[in-house]
Scaffold this active site. Structure first.
Site, PDB file in Angstrom:
ATOM      1  CB  CYS A  12      -0.981  -0.006   1.176  1.00 43.40           C
ATOM      2  SG  CYS A  12      -0.266   0.297   2.804  1.00 43.40           S
ATOM      3  CG  ASN A  15       4.513  -1.587   5.027  1.00 38.37           C
ATOM      4  OD1 ASN A  15       5.622  -1.905   5.422  1.00 38.37           O
ATOM      5  ND2 ASN A  15       3.525  -2.443   4.999  1.00 38.37           N
ATOM      6  CB  CYS A  17      -3.342   2.008   6.917  1.00 36.96           C
ATOM      7  SG  CYS A  17      -3.034   3.540   7.819  1.00 36.96           S
ATOM      8  NE  ARG A  18      -4.503   1.541   1.689  1.00 38.99           N
ATOM      9  CZ  ARG A  18      -4.347   2.215   0.572  1.00 38.99           C
ATOM     10  NH1 ARG A  18      -5.223   2.085  -0.396  1.00 38.99           N
ATOM     11  NH2 ARG A  18      -3.315   3.012   0.401  1.00 38.99           N
ATOM     12  CB  SER A  19       0.361  -3.252   2.994  1.00 40.22           C
ATOM     13  OG  SER A  19       1.154  -2.275   3.617  1.00 40.22           O
ATOM     14  CG  ASP A 110      -4.769   5.238   3.051  1.00 39.16           C
ATOM     15  OD1 ASP A 110      -4.819   4.803   4.213  1.00 39.16           O
ATOM     16  OD2 ASP A 110      -3.803   5.873   2.600  1.00 39.16           O
TER      17      ASP A 110
END
Length: 148
Positions: A12, A15, A17-19, A110
């Site tokens: 993401c 690196n 939040c999402r990933s 995000d």
């Protein structure tokens, strides 16, 4: 690390939040299915703003709430690095995790700028669905190849 392991790298923007959520959820999913030894799982950022930092506290709280262990820190990768690191003859593919959401929620937005943790919870739920959907896709692919 064995060369015959399957590998998944979740990427993401930063690196944090999402990933990391996708990485943690996917690792927990394969571990719960007793497939953890067959996988090498990691996450990275496109940008380098947060390199060395832990995930956003809201991401960590969301994972903790769902008993998803996580202790990595942000790192950066770019396409040139990934291509250089790929083994010769690699069959690596770039995929959108959201393509494996059985509910069709393809874009994992995000949540970083959200004022609360609802976006992180949604990211977690999407990651759970996508993890299962991706593994089902792989299983179907193996089954179809064996029948051919």
């Amino acid at each position: 690390m064995s060369a015959d392991k399957r590998k998944a790298l979740f990427i993401c923007l930063g690196n944090i939040c999402r990933s990391p959520i996708a990485e943690g959820v996917f690792q927990k999913t394969v571990n719960d299915l007793n497939l953890g030894e067959q996988w090498e799982i990691d996450s990275a950022a496109i940008g380098g703003w947060h390199v060395g930092n832990p995930p956003d506290w809201r991401a960590l709280d969301t994972m903790k709430k769902h008993n998803v262990p996580y202790n990595n820190h942000a790192r950066q990768e770019n396409m040139r690095d990934l291509k250089r690191k790929a083994p010769k003859g690699s069959t690596a593919k770039l995929l959108l995790f959201g393509d494996y959401d059985p509910e069709g929620d393809r874009i994992i937005r995000d949540p970083y700028y959200d004022s609360d943790s609802k976006g992180f919870e949604k990211c977690y739920q999407q990651s759970v669905r996508c993890s299962k959907g991706f593994l089902e896709h792989l299983e179907n692919k193996v089954t179809n190849n064996q029948q051919s």
